[in-house]
Design a protein around this motif. Sequence first.
Motif, PDB file in Angstrom:
ATOM      1  N   GLU A 152      81.226  32.687  16.796  1.00 29.78           N
ATOM      2  CA  GLU A 152      80.950  32.109  15.478  1.00 29.78           C
ATOM      3  C   GLU A 152      82.238  31.791  14.697  1.00 29.78           C
ATOM      4  O   GLU A 152      82.390  32.180  13.526  1.00 29.78           O
ATOM      5  N   HIS A 183      76.359  28.895  16.039  1.00 31.68           N
ATOM      6  CA  HIS A 183      75.100  28.303  15.593  1.00 31.68           C
ATOM      7  C   HIS A 183      75.316  26.989  14.862  1.00 31.68           C
ATOM      8  O   HIS A 183      74.385  26.225  14.654  1.00 31.68           O
ATOM      9  N   ASP A 184      76.547  26.739  14.452  1.00 27.59           N
ATOM     10  CA  ASP A 184      76.837  25.573  13.616  1.00 27.59           C
ATOM     11  C   ASP A 184      78.064  24.850  14.150  1.00 27.59           C
ATOM     12  O   ASP A 184      79.185  25.084  13.704  1.00 27.59           O
TER      13      ASP A 184
END
Length: 202
Positions: A152, A183-184
């Motif tokens: 992350e 996740h991004d």
Amino acid sequence: MIDFQDVFFGYGDQPVLRGLRLTADPGAVVHLTGPNGSGKSSVLLLYAGYAAAGSGAVRVCGHDAQDPAVRALRRYCGVDQALYPQLTVREHLEFATRARGLPWRAAASRAERYGLDRWTDDTVSALSTGSARKLWIIMCTLGEFAAVGLDEPFLGLDEEAAGVLAEELVEWSRDRAVLLVSHDVPRTLTGRREVALGAAVG
């Protein structure tokens, strides 16, 4: 350069990875995807040598992941940041460069690229979440390495800094193994290979 062969791993009697096979070689950013609990962060802990597989093999640059010989070849950037609130950005970077036998310029150029150079005399306690994340990324990925794993890393970064990191990931992947959990992921991160954990993971 990063190779998981039939890896089983769990916490206590709770299995997480069941017979995982995964290879990350230069040429693409290997992006691990999957639901929470699928084992993404566990894969990075095994890669980093912070955990040991119950069975199977985890190899980095031809060595067992827990072999001390891998330390100089591997970088790991975890979610948890080992930063000292009372120390300045400069003090953190000076420590990191000295620990790796690097000139100050090695850290200064990265700080400039991330726009962190204006905060070098500020303590970590005075930094925003994003600026602290930039500092942690720079510290974790200084110097030469053959493989890098990041958990992350885009968390808390503004759009500009996320773009800089995406550029670095692509640059690194040309001749190094890059393993990413996020996740991004920004649209600017090109040339990645997504590996979904689920079928091979409990």
